[in-house]
Design an enzyme around this catalytic site. Structure first.
Site, PDB file in Angstrom:
ATOM      1  N   HIS A 198      47.233  40.863  47.071  1.00 59.91           N
ATOM      2  CA  HIS A 198      45.774  40.680  47.042  1.00 59.91           C
ATOM      3  C   HIS A 198      45.411  39.248  47.433  1.00 59.91           C
ATOM      4  CE1 HIS A 198      44.446  44.494  45.132  1.00 59.91           C
ATOM      5  NE2 HIS A 198      45.678  44.490  44.640  1.00 59.91           N
ATOM      6  N   CYS A 222      46.731  46.135  49.797  1.00 64.05           N
ATOM      7  CA  CYS A 222      47.348  46.930  48.733  1.00 64.05           C
ATOM      8  C   CYS A 222      47.207  48.427  49.033  1.00 64.05           C
ATOM      9  CB  CYS A 222      46.761  46.546  47.381  1.00 64.05           C
ATOM     10  SG  CYS A 222      47.708  47.166  45.969  1.00 64.05           S
ATOM     11  N   TYR A 223      46.406  49.170  48.252  1.00 68.05           N
ATOM     12  CA  TYR A 223      46.189  50.588  48.536  1.00 68.05           C
ATOM     13  C   TYR A 223      45.676  50.769  49.961  1.00 68.05           C
ATOM     14  CZ  TYR A 223      44.420  55.377  48.204  1.00 68.05           C
ATOM     15  OH  TYR A 223      44.183  56.710  48.430  1.00 68.05           O
ATOM     16  N   LYS A 269      25.854  35.976  42.274  1.00 63.89           N
ATOM     17  CA  LYS A 269      25.177  35.028  41.391  1.00 63.89           C
ATOM     18  C   LYS A 269      25.184  33.604  41.949  1.00 63.89           C
ATOM     19  CE  LYS A 269      23.245  34.400  37.272  1.00 63.89           C
ATOM     20  NZ  LYS A 269      22.171  35.233  36.700  1.00 63.89           N
ATOM     21  N   GLY A 321      43.120  49.793  45.204  1.00 62.57           N
ATOM     22  CA  GLY A 321      42.599  50.860  44.377  1.00 62.57           C
ATOM     23  C   GLY A 321      43.644  51.365  43.405  1.00 62.57           C
ATOM     24  N   GLU A 363      42.511  38.101  47.910  1.00 62.69           N
ATOM     25  CA  GLU A 363      41.186  37.742  47.396  1.00 62.69           C
ATOM     26  C   GLU A 363      41.227  37.056  46.045  1.00 62.69           C
ATOM     27  OE1 GLU A 363      41.666  42.177  46.261  1.00 62.69           O
ATOM     28  OE2 GLU A 363      42.439  40.741  47.720  1.00 62.69           O
ATOM     29  N   ASP A 373      17.910  34.529  38.120  1.00 62.44           N
ATOM     30  CA  ASP A 373      17.614  35.602  39.065  1.00 62.44           C
ATOM     31  C   ASP A 373      16.112  35.833  39.226  1.00 62.44           C
ATOM     32  OD1 ASP A 373      20.354  35.815  39.015  1.00 62.44           O
ATOM     33  OD2 ASP A 373      20.379  37.565  37.704  1.00 62.44           O
TER      34      ASP A 373
END
Length: 515
Positions: free
Chosen positions: A171, A81-82, A371, A54, A173, A229
């Site tokens: 991070h 992280c945060y 998606k 964050g 990710e 979609d």
């Protein structure tokens, strides 16, 4: 019931990537803002919790806190992280402003064994990671031990094996952290014991059962546009409730070339899904006449769509439910930590407005999916690959790929140029390597000479980007020979264009949407 990992969002622009990485390993995950996470823990207890990064500083007043219920739940916790700093501060450690901030690529040295690193990183090894922090941990709470360090601090990774609490300053990710997905998998599968049995086949079966229970004998209407979609929503609903579904296709005049005909054929002939086609191109173009501001275009198209859709739905009669293709990024954006720019960016999606006007119950079967997961679900439902592989297309269609006033002539020119561009991309077998490619008709005319005649025609810009997640993107590195071939074809085959340029702009983190 499948295992779930709860991701608590503290406002990081890449929180969605945590959810994606976890799901890619076969574990269902949900993102919730920190201020409502406590209720989520009670309503549907997760198998583990991940605390996101964050923008705030843990040492400032009034910054987001980890709900105490997280530490009372007894489940494994990973702070990123945060999230690591907040966990440390709340459990008795110390965080201070860093003398040397870390942003971007960095190296972490593994200083001890840790379940997070099993079969991935060995003690003594060094690895590239992605950092983004201005504070640093100066003291870790009782029970924790350091397992990784970086140039700016000894607590780049920490572990409390007894409570199964872990923290990383980097991070995992993002793709810039090498082996980051494997570290997350070690947390979800190895430490938390998740089985990894969440698949699209599992989702399809459970969602069909849920839709049948939700809709019962009611009738459903669903707007379709030719996009992935809405097509997947329609196919899923048809499998769940059959002819209780009626789809409505509004041809707004700013669709891609032949798109309305292709959708009509797919739904009526291939899937036998009841479809009402409303050809209103003239109405939309009349209302767009003289309008140059892109936000006004969005609102005109959105409001006109609602008007037409409501009229068609009323003519059908008897509907109790409205189906929409809301995706998980839309859900996260609407409840995000910072509120997000969703009202501006998503204004053309008509999400949330239509049900209030029409007094229908909302059905959103894709609201838990990203998606790429929607495409996988479409494949499970048997939708044709060319349809599923289509590049993303914005709600306002070609209207915002024509800066300035939109006219029928400009639309005709753009559709032809776009068709040539995509034809060359497919011919070079590059379509699936590119996340999104399209032509833009610039509001600029240039003087040129073609043969023995002087011309004064439009400039066409070509854009193509690669992306794995739609949050960041880089311009596709076409070979000069390819671009020369495309430019030559467009100038020769499309009357109204005498110059072609290629846009090499990349999409930075935090930008939500490419048009």
């Amino acid at each position: 019931m499948t295992d779930k990992v709860l991701i608590i969002d503290f406002g990081s622009q890449v929180t969605q990537l945590i959810a994606r990485r976890v799901r890619e390993s076969g574990v269902y995950s949900e993102v919730v803002p920190f201020h409502s996470a406590a209720q989520s823990l009670v309503d549907d207890p997760p198998k583990a919790v991940i605390l996101s990064g964050g923008p705030a500083s843990v040492i400032a007043e009034g910054t987001p806190q980890v709900p105490n219920e997280v530490f009372e739940s007894g489940v494994p916790v990973l702070g990123i992280c945060y999230g690591e700093q907040a966990m440390v501060a709340q459990l008795g450690g110390s965080v201070e402003a860093a003398t040397s901030r870390e942003f971007g690529r960095a190296e972490v040295e593994v200083t001890d064994t840790c379940p997070l690193f099993d079969d991935v990183w060995e003690p003594g090894s060094r690895h590239q990671v992605w950092m983004s922090h201005g504070d640093t941990i100066t003291k870790i709470p009782n029970g924790f031990r350091p397992v990784g360090s970086s140039e700016s601090g000894p607590f780049a990774a920490i572990a409390d094996d007894a409570r199964k609490y872990y923290g990383v300053q980097f991070h995992p990710e993002v793709v810039h952290t090498l082996d980051g997905a494997a570290l997350l998998r070690n947390f979800t599968h190895g430490i938390a014991g998740c089985t990894g049995d969440w698949t699209m086949a599992h989702f399809r079966d459970s969602e069909i059962a849920h839709l049948r229970d939700q809709i019962g004998d009611g009738r459903v209407i669903c707007g379709v546009s030719g996009g992935v979609d809405s097509s997947v929503v329609a196919a899923l609903l048809h499998e769940a409730v059959g002819d209780q579904l009626t789809c409505i296709l509004v041809d707004n005049g700013v669709l891609r070339g032949n798109e309305a005909d292709e959708v009509t054929t797919l739904f009526r002939s291939s899937y036998h899904i009841p479809l009402v086609r409303s050809d209103k191109a003239e109405l939309f173009l009349t209302r767009l006449a003289g309008v140059e501001d892109p936000e006004r275009k969005r609102k005109i198209i959105g409001n006109t769509f609602i008007e037409v859709f409501e009229a068609e739905a009323s003519a059908i009669g008897g509907a109790e439910f409205l189906a929409q293709g809301t995706l998980y990024p839309d859900v996260i954006e609407s409840v995000s930590f910072a509120g997000g720019p969703s009202v501006t960016i998503k204004s053309h999606h008509n999400v949330g407005g239509l049900p209030d006007v029409m007094n229908l119950k909302l059905v959103e079967p894709l609201r838990a999916l990203f998606k790429d997961e929607v495409r996988k679900l479409g494949a499970e439902l048997g939708l044709p690959e060319p349809f599923l592989a289509r590049h993303p297309f914005p709600g306002p269609g070609l209207a915002i790929r024509i800066p300035g006033e939109v006219t029928a002539d400009k639309l005709d020119i753009l559709r032809k140029a776009d068709a040539v561009y995509l034809d060359e991309i497919r011919g070079a077998d590059l379509y699936d390597e590119i996340w999104q490619a399209f032509a833009v008709l610039l509001p600029v005319r240039t003087v040129g000479v073609m043969g023995d005649e002087r011309t004064y025609e439009f400039v066409c810009a070509l854009r193509a980007v690669t992306s794995t997640d739609g949050m960041t993107a880089e311009a596709y590195p076409f070979q000069p020979e390819f671009l020369n071939r495309v430019a030559s074809r467009i100038v020769n085959e499309v009357s109204g264009i005498n110059r072609v340029v290629y846009d090499v702009t990349s999409k930075p983190p935090g930008t939500i949407e490419w048009e």
